[in-house]
Design an enzyme around this catalytic site. Sequence first.
Site, PDB file in Angstrom:
ATOM      1  N   GLU A 207     -19.781  34.721   4.098  1.00 58.96           N
ATOM      2  CA  GLU A 207     -19.987  33.287   4.254  1.00 58.96           C
ATOM      3  C   GLU A 207     -21.326  32.879   3.647  1.00 58.96           C
ATOM      4  OE1 GLU A 207     -19.180  31.460   7.983  1.00 58.96           O
ATOM      5  OE2 GLU A 207     -17.702  32.964   8.609  1.00 58.96           O
TER       6      GLU A 207
ATOM      7  N   HIS B 104      -8.569  31.454   2.300  1.00 52.96           N
ATOM      8  CA  HIS B 104      -8.705  32.261   3.520  1.00 52.96           C
ATOM      9  C   HIS B 104      -7.807  31.733   4.630  1.00 52.96           C
ATOM     10  CE1 HIS B 104     -10.473  34.547   6.791  1.00 52.96           C
ATOM     11  NE2 HIS B 104     -10.785  33.426   7.416  1.00 52.96           N
TER      12      HIS B 104
END
Length: 419
Positions: A201, A133
């Site tokens: 997440e 990411h």
Amino acid sequence: MSFVPVAEDSDFPIHNLPYGVFSTRGNPRPRIGVAIGDQILDLSVIKHLFTGPILSGHQDVFNKPTLNSFMGLGQAAWKEARAFLQNLLSASQARLRDDVELRQRAFTSQASATMYLPATIGDYTDFYSSRHHATNVGVMFRGKENALMPNWLHLPVGYHGRASSVVVSGTPIRRPLGQMRPDDSKPPVYGACKLLDFELEMAFFVGPGNKLGEPIPISKAHEHIFGMVLMNDWSARDIQKWEYVPLGPFLGKSFGTTISPWVVPMDALMPFAVSNPEQDPKPLPYLCHDQPYTFDINLSVALKGEGMSQAATICRSNFKYMYWTMLQQLTHHSVNGCNLQPGDLLASGTISGPEPESFGCMLELSWKGTRAVELGNGQTRKFLLDGDEVIMTGHCQGDGYRIGFGQCAGKVLPALSFA
């Protein structure tokens, strides 16, 4: 095996036993429960049965409206509770199985329960621990040669989030208002966010804390981690882009963060621990550990727009892709003497893998809005629209069972009118 019926594809077999806080129509008081199959075992009803060496003197923690007190008791108490509950719920144990009156009072269907945040969250910290990411975002905004900032491979980067806007799954999220600068050649404007995003997440709750000025050594970090939840770190990309220099995220993040209601204990996840990622360069000694503390947790994100009969899966990722471990995150957080407390929430950062389908946010999936994400039936997205519901799920796959987290879901409401 439990006397409580559990479907093979259930997130909540006897191997799991996650903790949550719930209420019912008949008893609106929030209280602590454990999920088993499609039921909730009300620990406030059976608290008198906790007669082990630690919990016999702390039965009242199961009568609280949050898990903070239980979290603060520490690892030995958690293990004692888990062993007792697995024995109590086993098919061979008659104590609860054969007590019809107690069973009627102690069990509630999940479908009839209202869920709450599992703990009072004093502080919330969000890390940035996926190399995939961080690299993708860096390439978009700084180019391939400067994708990772100089500090990224040396420490788990993080920022302090807003605890007051952490909400439980199912809570709608209002599209935020804020200041943006969509055209770099013109002054900033005020209005509704146009580039609304989710971030896939996971997060963990802190158990016992540490005294101010006394860091937690990495060899002891696991003793301070109670369990894990799914998290959606909702993000307003246009607000974030304009505000984040030089101090980092602020209004682009603080309008809402969603977590799943059931906290999966670390002992339920340990059978799914895998080797930690290779870290090059080797971190400084205070961040080094050999204990496997990366987990094979399958994660997915589905999006259901208004008018869609079913949600479309747009991301499949895995927690094992994280570069920095939870032990490193917690130790680094405390290394300066910062005191953590029971119920503090520490999040992973967006969980992206190496392939495009494993990218954990719309910013990556649409590659900064240059590619349309297909939802089926002619619908596409680059960022989230009003009415979109984002549904995150996760599980570890065992032999004939799974350790799941339930859902982390939220629907986007339109922005309020603004002057």
